[in-house]
Design a protein around this motif. Structure first.
Motif, PDB file in Angstrom:
ATOM      1  N   ASN A   4      -0.749   7.381  10.858  1.00  0.00           N
ATOM      2  CA  ASN A   4      -1.282   7.454   9.496  1.00  0.00           C
ATOM      3  C   ASN A   4      -0.727   6.329   8.628  1.00  0.00           C
ATOM      4  O   ASN A   4      -1.451   5.740   7.835  1.00  0.00           O
ATOM      5  N   ARG A   5       0.536   6.064   8.782  1.00  0.00           N
ATOM      6  CA  ARG A   5       1.166   4.983   8.017  1.00  0.00           C
ATOM      7  C   ARG A   5       0.569   3.629   8.388  1.00  0.00           C
ATOM      8  O   ARG A   5       0.315   2.797   7.523  1.00  0.00           O
ATOM      9  N   PHE A   6       0.310   3.430   9.673  1.00  0.00           N
ATOM     10  CA  PHE A   6      -0.306   2.186  10.135  1.00  0.00           C
ATOM     11  C   PHE A   6      -1.708   2.016   9.544  1.00  0.00           C
ATOM     12  O   PHE A   6      -2.065   0.931   9.079  1.00  0.00           O
ATOM     13  N   ILE A   7      -2.492   3.072   9.541  1.00  0.00           N
ATOM     14  CA  ILE A   7      -3.855   3.007   8.995  1.00  0.00           C
ATOM     15  C   ILE A   7      -3.813   2.665   7.507  1.00  0.00           C
ATOM     16  O   ILE A   7      -4.597   1.848   7.024  1.00  0.00           O
ATOM     17  N   ARG A   8      -2.906   3.285   6.768  1.00  0.00           N
ATOM     18  CA  ARG A   8      -2.809   3.001   5.334  1.00  0.00           C
ATOM     19  C   ARG A   8      -2.405   1.546   5.074  1.00  0.00           C
ATOM     20  O   ARG A   8      -2.959   0.872   4.200  1.00  0.00           O
ATOM     21  N   GLN A   9      -1.438   1.052   5.838  1.00  0.00           N
ATOM     22  CA  GLN A   9      -0.997  -0.335   5.682  1.00  0.00           C
ATOM     23  C   GLN A   9      -2.117  -1.292   6.076  1.00  0.00           C
ATOM     24  O   GLN A   9      -2.359  -2.300   5.394  1.00  0.00           O
ATOM     25  N   PHE A  10      -2.809  -0.980   7.153  1.00  0.00           N
ATOM     26  CA  PHE A  10      -3.945  -1.780   7.604  1.00  0.00           C
ATOM     27  C   PHE A  10      -5.020  -1.827   6.522  1.00  0.00           C
ATOM     28  O   PHE A  10      -5.567  -2.890   6.223  1.00  0.00           O
ATOM     29  N   HIS A  11      -5.309  -0.700   5.898  1.00  0.00           N
ATOM     30  CA  HIS A  11      -6.312  -0.607   4.849  1.00  0.00           C
ATOM     31  C   HIS A  11      -5.919  -1.468   3.644  1.00  0.00           C
ATOM     32  O   HIS A  11      -6.768  -2.160   3.060  1.00  0.00           O
ATOM     33  N   ARG A  12      -4.650  -1.466   3.300  1.00  0.00           N
ATOM     34  CA  ARG A  12      -4.183  -2.277   2.166  1.00  0.00           C
ATOM     35  C   ARG A  12      -4.356  -3.767   2.437  1.00  0.00           C
ATOM     36  O   ARG A  12      -4.831  -4.518   1.582  1.00  0.00           O
ATOM     37  N   TRP A  13      -3.943  -4.211   3.631  1.00  0.00           N
ATOM     38  CA  TRP A  13      -4.043  -5.632   3.950  1.00  0.00           C
ATOM     39  C   TRP A  13      -5.491  -6.082   4.091  1.00  0.00           C
ATOM     40  O   TRP A  13      -5.849  -7.188   3.672  1.00  0.00           O
ATOM     41  N   ILE A  14      -6.329  -5.236   4.650  1.00  0.00           N
ATOM     42  CA  ILE A  14      -7.743  -5.590   4.770  1.00  0.00           C
ATOM     43  C   ILE A  14      -8.393  -5.645   3.393  1.00  0.00           C
ATOM     44  O   ILE A  14      -9.279  -6.463   3.144  1.00  0.00           O
ATOM     45  N   SER A  15      -7.955  -4.794   2.474  1.00  0.00           N
ATOM     46  CA  SER A  15      -8.516  -4.847   1.119  1.00  0.00           C
ATOM     47  C   SER A  15      -8.145  -6.162   0.427  1.00  0.00           C
ATOM     48  O   SER A  15      -8.958  -6.726  -0.319  1.00  0.00           O
ATOM     49  N   ILE A  16      -6.950  -6.677   0.681  1.00  0.00           N
ATOM     50  CA  ILE A  16      -6.560  -7.975   0.129  1.00  0.00           C
ATOM     51  C   ILE A  16      -7.428  -9.069   0.733  1.00  0.00           C
ATOM     52  O   ILE A  16      -7.937  -9.949   0.015  1.00  0.00           O
ATOM     53  N   LEU A  17      -7.640  -9.021   2.044  1.00  0.00           N
ATOM     54  CA  LEU A  17      -8.493  -9.999   2.710  1.00  0.00           C
ATOM     55  C   LEU A  17      -9.928  -9.934   2.169  1.00  0.00           C
ATOM     56  O   LEU A  17     -10.548 -10.966   1.904  1.00  0.00           O
ATOM     57  N   PHE A  18     -10.437  -8.731   1.994  1.00  0.00           N
ATOM     58  CA  PHE A  18     -11.784  -8.556   1.455  1.00  0.00           C
ATOM     59  C   PHE A  18     -11.889  -9.142   0.050  1.00  0.00           C
ATOM     60  O   PHE A  18     -12.847  -9.856  -0.272  1.00  0.00           O
ATOM     61  N   THR A  19     -10.898  -8.875  -0.788  1.00  0.00           N
ATOM     62  CA  THR A  19     -10.906  -9.401  -2.155  1.00  0.00           C
ATOM     63  C   THR A  19     -10.897 -10.924  -2.158  1.00  0.00           C
ATOM     64  O   THR A  19     -11.640 -11.560  -2.920  1.00  0.00           O
ATOM     65  N   LEU A  20     -10.097 -11.516  -1.295  1.00  0.00           N
ATOM     66  CA  LEU A  20     -10.045 -12.977  -1.218  1.00  0.00           C
ATOM     67  C   LEU A  20     -11.364 -13.573  -0.741  1.00  0.00           C
ATOM     68  O   LEU A  20     -11.794 -14.616  -1.252  1.00  0.00           O
ATOM     69  N   THR A  21     -12.021 -12.922   0.208  1.00  0.00           N
ATOM     70  CA  THR A  21     -13.303 -13.446   0.676  1.00  0.00           C
ATOM     71  C   THR A  21     -14.382 -13.326  -0.393  1.00  0.00           C
ATOM     72  O   THR A  21     -15.218 -14.212  -0.532  1.00  0.00           O
ATOM     73  N   VAL A  22     -14.346 -12.249  -1.168  1.00  0.00           N
ATOM     74  CA  VAL A  22     -15.332 -12.096  -2.242  1.00  0.00           C
ATOM     75  C   VAL A  22     -15.085 -13.131  -3.342  1.00  0.00           C
ATOM     76  O   VAL A  22     -16.028 -13.755  -3.844  1.00  0.00           O
ATOM     77  N   ILE A  23     -13.830 -13.350  -3.694  1.00  0.00           N
ATOM     78  CA  ILE A  23     -13.511 -14.355  -4.709  1.00  0.00           C
ATOM     79  C   ILE A  23     -13.936 -15.743  -4.242  1.00  0.00           C
ATOM     80  O   ILE A  23     -14.562 -16.510  -4.998  1.00  0.00           O
ATOM     81  N   SER A  24     -13.628 -16.072  -2.991  1.00  0.00           N
ATOM     82  CA  SER A  24     -14.032 -17.393  -2.477  1.00  0.00           C
ATOM     83  C   SER A  24     -15.546 -17.523  -2.431  1.00  0.00           C
ATOM     84  O   SER A  24     -16.092 -18.603  -2.670  1.00  0.00           O
ATOM     85  N   ASN A  25     -16.222 -16.436  -2.157  1.00  0.00           N
ATOM     86  CA  ASN A  25     -17.686 -16.446  -2.144  1.00  0.00           C
ATOM     87  C   ASN A  25     -18.226 -16.791  -3.526  1.00  0.00           C
ATOM     88  O   ASN A  25     -19.126 -17.624  -3.667  1.00  0.00           O
ATOM     89  N   PHE A  26     -17.695 -16.160  -4.573  1.00  0.00           N
ATOM     90  CA  PHE A  26     -18.153 -16.440  -5.932  1.00  0.00           C
ATOM     91  C   PHE A  26     -17.797 -17.856  -6.370  1.00  0.00           C
ATOM     92  O   PHE A  26     -18.587 -18.518  -7.055  1.00  0.00           O
TER      93      PHE A  26
END
Length: 70
Positions: A4-26
């Motif tokens: 569970n801890r791994f999934i939560r940490q994975f979700h946090r890091w992927i959300s940062i990656l997603f945010t960066l890709t959306v910002i770069s897209n704009f």
């Protein structure tokens, strides 16, 4: 419990990656027409966020059922 801890940490890091890709897209949209791979770059992290988020959403219901003996 470590899973569970791994999934939560994975979700946090992927959300940062997603945010960066959306910002770069704009940013690249503002500079002109970006290549197709930039336009679709946010989709893989988004799907990973979907699956990890659904897992974390369902987790309390699964653990509640295990506690009640069902």
């Amino acid at each position: 419990m470590k899973w569970n801890r791994f999934i939560r940490q994975f979700h946090r890091w992927i959300s940062i990656l997603f945010t960066l890709t959306v910002i770069s897209n704009f940013v690249l949209l503002g500079l002109g027409l970006p290549p197709g791979w930039i336009t679709y770059a946010p989709l893989p992290p988004l799907f990973l966020l979907l699956f990890s988020g659904l897992y974390m959403f369902v987790l309390p219901y699964i653990s509640r059922g295990k506690r009640q003996g069902a």
